[in-house]
Design a protein around this motif. Sequence first.
Motif, PDB file in Angstrom:
ATOM      1  N   VAL A 192       0.854  -1.199   0.000  1.00 26.66           N
ATOM      2  CA  VAL A 192       0.000   0.000   0.000  1.00 26.66           C
ATOM      3  C   VAL A 192       0.886   1.244   0.000  1.00 26.66           C
ATOM      4  CG1 VAL A 192      -1.763   1.295   1.257  1.00 26.66           C
ATOM      5  CG2 VAL A 192      -1.883  -1.199   1.143  1.00 26.66           C
ATOM      6  N   GLY A 193       0.587   2.171  -0.907  1.00 27.48           N
ATOM      7  CA  GLY A 193       1.348   3.410  -1.033  1.00 27.48           C
ATOM      8  C   GLY A 193       2.457   3.346  -2.067  1.00 27.48           C
ATOM      9  N   LYS A 194       2.755   2.164  -2.560  1.00 26.95           N
ATOM     10  CA  LYS A 194       3.846   2.016  -3.527  1.00 26.95           C
ATOM     11  C   LYS A 194       3.336   2.183  -4.957  1.00 26.95           C
ATOM     12  CE  LYS A 194       6.885  -0.403  -0.581  1.00 26.95           C
ATOM     13  NZ  LYS A 194       7.570  -1.587  -0.222  1.00 26.95           N
ATOM     14  N   ALA A 195       4.218   2.711  -5.814  1.00 22.70           N
ATOM     15  CA  ALA A 195       3.922   2.837  -7.241  1.00 22.70           C
ATOM     16  C   ALA A 195       4.384   1.565  -7.930  1.00 22.70           C
ATOM     17  CB  ALA A 195       4.633   4.047  -7.821  1.00 22.70           C
ATOM     18  N   CYS A 196       3.564   1.057  -8.827  1.00 19.83           N
ATOM     19  CA  CYS A 196       3.851  -0.210  -9.509  1.00 19.83           C
ATOM     20  C   CYS A 196       3.550  -0.092 -10.995  1.00 19.83           C
ATOM     21  CB  CYS A 196       2.991  -1.330  -8.927  1.00 19.83           C
ATOM     22  SG  CYS A 196       3.263  -1.655  -7.186  1.00 19.83           S
ATOM     23  N   ASN A 197       4.077  -1.032 -11.744  1.00 18.73           N
ATOM     24  CA  ASN A 197       3.743  -1.156 -13.160  1.00 18.73           C
ATOM     25  C   ASN A 197       2.768  -2.313 -13.353  1.00 18.73           C
ATOM     26  OD1 ASN A 197       5.318   0.972 -14.145  1.00 18.73           O
ATOM     27  ND2 ASN A 197       7.152  -0.294 -14.153  1.00 18.73           N
ATOM     28  N   LEU A 198       2.324  -2.482 -14.558  1.00 17.98           N
ATOM     29  CA  LEU A 198       1.356  -3.519 -14.895  1.00 17.98           C
ATOM     30  C   LEU A 198       2.022  -4.580 -15.758  1.00 17.98           C
ATOM     31  CD1 LEU A 198      -1.552  -1.097 -15.809  1.00 17.98           C
ATOM     32  CD2 LEU A 198      -1.116  -2.197 -13.603  1.00 17.98           C
ATOM     33  N   THR A 199       1.555  -5.811 -15.641  1.00 15.28           N
ATOM     34  CA  THR A 199       2.020  -6.893 -16.502  1.00 15.28           C
ATOM     35  C   THR A 199       0.972  -7.079 -17.594  1.00 15.28           C
ATOM     36  OG1 THR A 199       3.220  -7.972 -14.720  1.00 15.28           O
ATOM     37  CG2 THR A 199       2.636  -9.340 -16.615  1.00 15.28           C
ATOM     38  N   MET A 200       1.405  -6.879 -18.826  1.00 17.65           N
ATOM     39  CA  MET A 200       0.493  -6.936 -19.966  1.00 17.65           C
ATOM     40  C   MET A 200       0.431  -8.363 -20.497  1.00 17.65           C
ATOM     41  SD  MET A 200      -0.352  -3.799 -19.985  1.00 17.65           S
ATOM     42  CE  MET A 200      -1.289  -3.695 -21.479  1.00 17.65           C
ATOM     43  N   THR A 201      -0.733  -8.991 -20.373  1.00 16.92           N
ATOM     44  CA  THR A 201      -0.957 -10.327 -20.914  1.00 16.92           C
ATOM     45  C   THR A 201      -2.212 -10.305 -21.771  1.00 16.92           C
ATOM     46  OG1 THR A 201      -2.119 -10.923 -18.889  1.00 16.92           O
ATOM     47  CG2 THR A 201       0.193 -11.537 -19.007  1.00 16.92           C
ATOM     48  N   VAL A 236      -2.561  -7.510 -15.124  1.00 19.39           N
ATOM     49  CA  VAL A 236      -2.471  -7.601 -13.663  1.00 19.39           C
ATOM     50  C   VAL A 236      -1.420  -6.619 -13.147  1.00 19.39           C
ATOM     51  CG1 VAL A 236      -3.250  -9.996 -13.477  1.00 19.39           C
ATOM     52  CG2 VAL A 236      -0.830  -9.523 -13.853  1.00 19.39           C
ATOM     53  N   LEU A 237      -1.483  -6.333 -11.850  1.00 25.86           N
ATOM     54  CA  LEU A 237      -0.486  -5.496 -11.202  1.00 25.86           C
ATOM     55  C   LEU A 237       0.756  -6.333 -10.940  1.00 25.86           C
ATOM     56  CD1 LEU A 237      -0.711  -2.685  -8.899  1.00 25.86           C
ATOM     57  CD2 LEU A 237       0.470  -4.640  -7.908  1.00 25.86           C
ATOM     58  N   ASN A 238       1.910  -5.827 -11.318  1.00 24.10           N
ATOM     59  CA  ASN A 238       3.178  -6.516 -11.140  1.00 24.10           C
ATOM     60  C   ASN A 238       3.684  -6.236  -9.725  1.00 24.10           C
ATOM     61  OD1 ASN A 238       5.944  -7.145 -11.070  1.00 24.10           O
ATOM     62  ND2 ASN A 238       6.124  -6.867 -13.277  1.00 24.10           N
ATOM     63  N   VAL A 239       3.498  -7.199  -8.799  1.00 23.60           N
ATOM     64  CA  VAL A 239       3.873  -7.034  -7.399  1.00 23.60           C
ATOM     65  C   VAL A 239       5.371  -6.767  -7.263  1.00 23.60           C
ATOM     66  CG1 VAL A 239       4.007  -8.201  -5.157  1.00 23.60           C
ATOM     67  CG2 VAL A 239       1.938  -8.390  -6.540  1.00 23.60           C
ATOM     68  N   ALA A 240       6.199  -7.453  -8.028  1.00 23.85           N
ATOM     69  CA  ALA A 240       7.659  -7.291  -7.931  1.00 23.85           C
ATOM     70  C   ALA A 240       8.100  -5.877  -8.290  1.00 23.85           C
ATOM     71  CB  ALA A 240       8.358  -8.310  -8.828  1.00 23.85           C
ATOM     72  N   SER A 241       7.321  -5.170  -9.107  1.00 27.52           N
ATOM     73  CA  SER A 241       7.715  -3.813  -9.508  1.00 27.52           C
ATOM     74  C   SER A 241       7.597  -2.820  -8.360  1.00 27.52           C
ATOM     75  CB  SER A 241       6.899  -3.335 -10.719  1.00 27.52           C
ATOM     76  OG  SER A 241       5.561  -3.060 -10.356  1.00 27.52           O
ATOM     77  N   ALA A 242       6.982  -3.211  -7.234  1.00 29.00           N
ATOM     78  CA  ALA A 242       6.891  -2.323  -6.073  1.00 29.00           C
ATOM     79  C   ALA A 242       8.268  -2.064  -5.475  1.00 29.00           C
ATOM     80  CB  ALA A 242       5.960  -2.915  -5.019  1.00 29.00           C
ATOM     81  N   ALA A 243       9.218  -2.973  -5.705  1.00 22.95           N
ATOM     82  CA  ALA A 243      10.581  -2.808  -5.187  1.00 22.95           C
ATOM     83  C   ALA A 243      11.344  -1.736  -5.962  1.00 22.95           C
ATOM     84  CB  ALA A 243      11.331  -4.135  -5.250  1.00 22.95           C
ATOM     85  N   THR A 244      11.017  -1.575  -7.230  1.00 26.63           N
ATOM     86  CA  THR A 244      11.609  -0.520  -8.056  1.00 26.63           C
ATOM     87  C   THR A 244      10.456   0.349  -8.508  1.00 26.63           C
ATOM     88  OG1 THR A 244      11.406  -1.904 -10.022  1.00 26.63           O
ATOM     89  CG2 THR A 244      13.506  -1.962  -8.866  1.00 26.63           C
ATOM     90  N   PRO A 245      10.387   1.569  -8.047  1.00 28.19           N
ATOM     91  CA  PRO A 245       9.197   2.397  -8.271  1.00 28.19           C
ATOM     92  C   PRO A 245       8.684   2.358  -9.704  1.00 28.19           C
ATOM     93  CG  PRO A 245      10.770   3.567  -6.927  1.00 28.19           C
ATOM     94  CD  PRO A 245      11.445   2.290  -7.372  1.00 28.19           C
ATOM     95  N   GLY A 246       7.399   2.095  -9.817  1.00 28.04           N
ATOM     96  CA  GLY A 246       6.738   2.053 -11.111  1.00 28.04           C
ATOM     97  C   GLY A 246       6.184   3.405 -11.493  1.00 28.04           C
ATOM     98  N   THR A 247       5.600   3.476 -12.652  1.00 28.59           N
ATOM     99  CA  THR A 247       5.075   4.747 -13.141  1.00 28.59           C
ATOM    100  C   THR A 247       3.615   4.672 -13.537  1.00 28.59           C
ATOM    101  OG1 THR A 247       5.845   4.174 -15.349  1.00 28.59           O
ATOM    102  CG2 THR A 247       7.326   5.506 -13.999  1.00 28.59           C
ATOM    103  N   ALA A 248       3.001   3.492 -13.501  1.00 29.53           N
ATOM    104  CA  ALA A 248       1.634   3.343 -14.005  1.00 29.53           C
ATOM    105  C   ALA A 248       0.581   3.641 -12.941  1.00 29.53           C
ATOM    106  CB  ALA A 248       1.430   1.936 -14.570  1.00 29.53           C
TER     107      ALA A 248
END
Length: 171
Positions: free
Chosen positions: A113-122, A134-146
């Motif tokens: 919660v509060g983290k910026a994430c990217n999306l996984t396009m399938t 879907v939301l890419n959970v792993a991208s929370a470790a490296t700030p996303g932009t989506a």
Amino acid sequence: MPQSKGLRAVRHTSGYIRTSEVKGGIASGYNTDIFLGDPLKIAADGTYVRSDGAVVDGIFMGVHLVDSRNEYRVEKSWVAGTVTTDVKLLVATETSGLECEISTDAAAPSNIVGKACNLTMTAGSHLNGSSAVVLNVASAATPGTAVRVKGFSKKVGNVPGDVAILVVEIL
């Protein structure tokens, strides 16, 4: 495990979720499938294309078109390569202040919660038109932009530590 249906608009800070009808919003013959709930971005020529998961300029909500046989159709998805003489794209274009629900691709920890994430396009389904983004959970470790995670959906059985449905805001 929740079934993904892409980005599902649930509320807007203005109180209204606005869907715009964009005439010529997609190029005839555009060669990528787009599904209900897929994120879109604006291409250099001003038309909408399916997003790469890092940018969200709108959310695909359907399409009205006249096909190559001169038949009017209303569709929940865009089939790659569709040739049309007239097209109106239905898009949630007011993304600032828009909150959506989206499924995660893996177990979602409570500290997401509060983290910026990217999306996984399938790829989605032309059978029902639904997106599988879907939301890419792993991208929370490296700030996303989506998107930024606002919290967990209040749906029954939706808990941290499991594949979940999150409420996100478009960045």
